[in-house]
Design a protein around this motif. Structure first.
Motif, short mmCIF file in Angstrom:
data_model
loop_
_atom_site.label_atom_id
_atom_site.label_comp_id
_atom_site.label_asym_id
_atom_site.label_seq_id
_atom_site.Cartn_x
_atom_site.Cartn_y
_atom_site.Cartn_z
N ASN A 1 69.39 -37.44 10.96
CA ASN A 1 69.28 -37.08 12.35
C ASN A 1 68.88 -35.60 12.47
O ASN A 1 67.75 -35.27 12.81
N SER B 1 67.50 -33.91 7.07
CA SER B 1 66.82 -34.99 6.35
C SER B 1 66.41 -34.52 4.97
O SER B 1 66.26 -33.32 4.74
N LEU C 1 66.00 -44.66 13.57
CA LEU C 1 65.70 -44.51 15.00
C LEU C 1 66.62 -45.38 15.84
O LEU C 1 67.11 -44.99 16.89
N HIS D 1 70.41 -43.90 15.16
CA HIS D 1 70.76 -42.60 15.72
C HIS D 1 70.35 -42.45 17.18
O HIS D 1 71.04 -41.83 17.96
N LEU D 2 69.19 -43.01 17.53
CA LEU D 2 68.70 -42.80 18.89
C LEU D 2 68.87 -44.02 19.78
O LEU D 2 68.56 -43.99 20.97
N ARG E 1 57.40 -46.27 17.61
CA ARG E 1 57.66 -44.93 17.11
C ARG E 1 57.32 -44.83 15.62
O ARG E 1 56.76 -43.84 15.16
N CYS F 1 63.65 -38.89 13.30
CA CYS F 1 64.60 -38.50 14.34
C CYS F 1 64.50 -37.02 14.69
O CYS F 1 65.49 -36.44 15.17
N ASP F 2 63.34 -36.41 14.44
CA ASP F 2 63.17 -34.99 14.74
C ASP F 2 64.26 -34.11 14.16
O ASP F 2 65.00 -33.44 14.90
#
Lengths: 270, 348, 324
Positions: free
Chosen positions: C91, C94, C118, C121-122, C132, C172-173
């Motif tokens: 998240n 990484s 994704l 976490h999101l 995505r 997840c940026d």
């Protein structure tokens, strides 16, 4: 702890057995073939420690004499099998091509027979007798040696040091003897040891069904067979010979497992 | 006409090349499993006392060339000549006399020494095989002498390979090769498995021994900086074929083949302020199982035209000792770096 | 300088316990600011990968942290529970590895593997996560991402797998990407692609990167600052061009001088560092580099030098440096 005990017991037992085999003539209290008609099927006594059989022969002397035969066959056949099997297995793996295909197919065929059945077949073909017995047992063990040595050789063949040996000018025999065999020896030694036990069992079984050592010559299988015919009258001969077989086979198996652990570098480091 | 292209010239140590090359590979081919063309028509020669670096990326067939040169595997087609003698089809037992003069150093110092043979026995094995050393104490003394030559203690002759570090093992491998004073050593990535701080020691050792013994190297590597340091000539391989061969100075200052140019520009810079302008090649090298038609570099080549897709470019001479397999090759080539806008990246 | 995003402070890590304990990390200090790329350079056994794994909370078996803190965005990661760490990993934090094949699941489509974090976490839906995932594959320069999303890892080349792993790591940026030898297993031309990709992504996403490598070239290409590790310690820390201009620690000097330089005229012989890299079980006393050091002093074998500040952003741990 238990492992340790078993290993020690096996070593002591096999050591004693080796002495018995070497000094059989000295140790035997009686001539194993001599018959005492007055003491037939007798129980243990000061004169006959393990009693006598139906023909009045000393059971202890017969078991000692039988040990000799069992051990000779037990050691000779796996060794013969090892020599033949390893040369065929390494040759197959090393050269590949049609040589390998033929050898593997034949091995597959032989593996599909039960070793005992194979032994029976060969003795039936060649006739009973000590040498034929050894050949039969060896023949039954050859396929597993071929398989194991072929597999290990294939793995070692990939190592750079084998290429190195060839590139420095070693001939094929030299490369195999100096670099391949030492590196595949571990599992083969273990297997030979375990097969000694198996060979002794096979010998006993073949003798038991009358295809092995011929009477009056005593072998453990013979003694059990003759004992079984009078198992209710005098159970001791069959019982002691059977015990000798069991303990010997067990000891060789334990020894084989111990060797496997000892030769395996990963386990040894722990 | 034995040679393609001009070969008379002056090499590294002032040795004039007019003689027979030590190793000459012609139209060499190796096909695995009927379809994988690992080596596909390689022409190459290694001359006396020189270091020819064969460079390329994984899967380009450079290690297969090494194995072919050592006759560890037989070629599918083509010829291998060692000191003028065709050894392409010689059976192993007839190769023995050649092998004393043709040695090797392998990449992996861990698997190139037999774990069940002591260091001393290992390094004297070539001498032993060729009857140049006695038995027992004599052999051990020789082993100790050899070990000291590469900076190892003679006391360690009886140690097992696993008791040495990677760098020390590679020294053992190197002195094993040099013990019989060979004329050519095929060295397949001899320093790439070593730690950076040990690598330079081993490179120096390779050069020192070469100077003393007068050996030639076929030096296989993917590391351009090492190649620049050690080589006299460079041959670039891509998908089983030679793309360019040139003297080192020419190669590093003016590479001709677009692949050579891309390869050199891909090398990470050695100083943060000297970042080079980079030709980033799109995509990956195709598998040797399905080589592209025409020039096999064309799918990734920034200069490719129709002709490249249809016609295989032959290796041809474009300058002194300089051969290129590219349709565009000319004495003054375009550099792909100048064709592309600065800082261009993959446009895959 | 703004507050660092990640700071590792006095990290000590040992294998085993008591008398037999082997100290593999002997007080590691590093820090990375937001958007910064720190290069951690060292040879085998220097502890560079171990530092990275510890930062991720992935301790090898039979090892434990003896001392130190790993502060990430104001929290000590070493105090966190496994659950909390799982929340962070993938998240905010990484990691990518040398060999993508070991990090990718061989029996799962790459698209699903990118989508998994994704969704976890999101909380994205299956469909949104897939869209995505395709965007991510596109971002890392994989051609034809709509088709590639349904590939298995083994259907891709080494370079593509590395790109896929980067796509996965960045899904997840994260704020920080730890890259452990990401180009070591790759060919030169593919390595160049990956370096360009990571540099581009860093500019685009404002990512912080901790790059771990033995290759000084990769450092020169990517890092803003460098920490040189040897024998479980950081021996020198410096802005990247200062290190290449004038290395201060004898080990850094040796390393830079003994690496053949493709941009320089060829010298007859390479400079060398004597001796071999010590194994982690037999690290020398005092300064671990002293047996190989050309500048060693009496004290070097007895006591390990502390890292000292020697100018703007430069720190070095060397006794010889103190005296002069």
């Amino acid at each position: 702890m238990l492992d340790r005990f078993f290993i020690r017991f096996s070593l002591v037992f096999l050591g004693a057995l080796a002495c018995v085999v070497v000094f059989a003539d000295v140790i035997q209290p009686h001539d194993p073939l001599a018959q005492d008609f007055l003491n037939r099927s007798a129980g243990p006594s000061a004169e006959y420690w393990l009693g006598t059989d139906t023909l009045g022969r000393d059971v202890l002397s017969r078991i000692i004499e039988g040990a000799r035969l069992s051990m000779i066959i037990g050691i000779a056949s796996p060794l013969i099998a090892a020599v033949i099997g390893i040369s065929m297995g390494t040759t197959a793996a090393y050269f590949g091509g049609w040589v390998e295909r033929v050898i593997t197919r034949v091995t597959d065929m032989m593996m599909s027979f039960d070793p005992l059945l194979l032994g029976v077949l060969i003795v039936a073909l060649l006739g009973p007798g000590l040498q034929n017995l050894a050949v039969a047992i060896a023949f039954a063990l050859v396929p597993s040696f071929i398989r194991l040595s072929r597999g290990s050789t294939l793995a070692v063949r990939q190592e750079a040091y084998v290429d190195a040996a060839i590139a420095m000018g070693r001939n094929t025999t030299g490369t195999i003897l100096r670099h391949v065999l030492p590196n595949i020896s571990g599992p083969l030694i273990v297997m030979t040891t375990i097969w000694v036990g198996t060979a002794i069992r096979l010998e006993a079984t073949l003798s038991f069904i009358g295809l092995g050592a011929q009477p009056p010559m005593p072998s453990w299988g013979n003694i059990v067979r003759e004992g079984v015919s009078d198992i209710f009258g005098s159970p001791l001969p069959a019982l002691f010979a059977g015990l000798a077989i069991t303990l010997t086979v067990l000891s060789f198996n334990v020894l084989g497992d111990a060797l496997r652990d000892w030769l395996d570098p990963e386990r040894r480091n722990q | 006409m034995r040679r393609r292209g001009p070969t008379g010239g002056v090499l590294g140590e002032g040795c004039v090349v007019t003689e027979e090359p030590i190793l000459k590979l012609e139209r060499l081919q190796k096909v695995f499993g009927g379809k994988i063309h690992a080596v596909d028509g390689v022409d190459l020669e290694v001359r006396k006392r020189e270091t020819l670096a064969l460079v390329g990326e994984s899967g380009c067939g450079k290690s297969t060339v090494a194995r072919l040169a050592l006759r560890l595997t037989a070629p599918t087609a083509g010829t291998i000549a060692f000191e003028g003698r065709d050894i392409t089809k010689l059976p192993q037992w007839k190769l023995k006399s050649i092998r004393r003069r043709l040695q090797f150093v392998f990449q992996d110092p861990y698997s190139s020494l037999d774990p069940r043979v002591t260091a001393g026995a290992s390094i004297t094995e070539p001498m032993f095989v060729h009857g140049l050393v006695g038995f027992g104490a004599k052999r051990k003394a020789k082993a100790g002498e050899l070990m000291e030559k590469v900076g190892l203690s003679a006391r360690h002759v009886d140690q097992w390979p696993r008791q040495f570090s990677g760098g020390q093992r590679q020294r053992l491998g190197i002195i094993r090769a040099f013990s019989v004073e060979p004329h050519l050593i095929v060295a397949d990535e001899p320093v790439s498995a070593l730690d950076v701080s040990v690598r330079s020691q081993v490179i120096n050792l390779l050069q020192d021994l070469q100077e003393t013994v007068g050996t030639a190297y076929l030096f296989i590597s993917h590391d351009m900086a090492t190649v620049k340091h050690i080589a006299d000539r460079v041959a670039v391989m891509y998908l089983g074929r030679i793309m360019e061969t040139a003297p080192k100075e020419t190669f590093f200052s003016a590479p001709h083949h677009p692949y050579s140019q891309a390869l050199l520009s891909a090398v990470p810079s050695s100083h943060p302020r000297r970042k080079r302008q980079r030709v980033v090649l799109p995509g990956d090298p195709p598998s040797p199982a399905k080589t592209p038609s025409g020039c096999r570099f064309h799918p990734r080549c920034p200069m490719a035209v129709d002709r490249c897709r249809n016609e295989v470019p032959e290796l041809r001479a474009i300058g002194k000792d300089h051969q290129v397999a590219c349709h565009f090759a000319a004495p003054n080539p375009l550099n792909v770096n100048e064709l592309l806008p600065a800082g261009s990246t993959a446009t895959a | 300088m703004t507050a660092p995003l990640l700071s590792v402070e006095g990290l000590r890590l040992a294998f085993g316990t008591g008398e037999d304990a082997i100290e593999a990390l002997r007080g590691v200090d590093i820090s990375i600011g937001p958007g910064e790329c720190l290069g951690l350079v060292g040879e085998s056994g220097s502890g560079k990968s171990l530092t990275a794994f510890t930062t991720m909370g992935l301790l090898p078996t039979q090892s434990q942290v003896v001392a130190g803190r790993v502060m990430f965005a104001g929290q000590d990661l070493l105090q966190k529970s496994e659950r909390e760490l799982e929340q962070l990993r993938g998240n905010d934090l990484s990691m990518i590895f040398q060999e993508p094949m070991t990090a990718l699941n061989p029996v799962m489509h790459v698209g699903e593997q990118i989508a998994a974090p994704l969704r976890r976490h999101l909380g994205l839906s299956r469909k949104a996560a897939r869209t995505r995932a395709i965007e991510q594959l596109d971002l890392v320069g994989i051609p034809d991402p709509h088709a590639r999303v349904d590939n298995f890892p083994h259907e891709m080349s080494g370079g593509m797998r590395q790109r896929t792993m980067i796509a996965m790591a960045l899904a997840c940026d994260p704020k920080l990407l730890i890259a452990d030898e990401p180009t070591t297993a790759l060919d030169t031309t593919i390595q160049a692609q990956i370096i360009e990709l990571l540099n581009g992504l860093r500019r685009e996403l404002g990512l912080s990167i901790l790059i771990i490598t033995h290759d000084l070239g990769v450092i020169a290409e990517m890092a803003d600052r460098v920490a040189v590790m040897y024998g479980g310690r950081v021996v020198e820390e410096s802005p990247v061009d200062k290190l290449f201009d004038e290395p201060l620690h004898p080990y850094s000097k040796g390393l830079l001088r003994s690496t053949p330089d493709i941009d320089m005229p060829v010298a007859r012989r390479l400079a060398t560092i004597s001796g071999a890299v010590p194994h982690v079980t037999e690290l020398p006393s005092g300064c671990t580099f002293h047996p190989r050091c050309p500048d060693r002093l009496e004290i070097c074998s007895k006591e390990a030098p502390e890292e000292k500040c020697v100018g703007a952003g430069r720190r070095v741990a060397c006794w010889a440096r103190d005296v002069s």
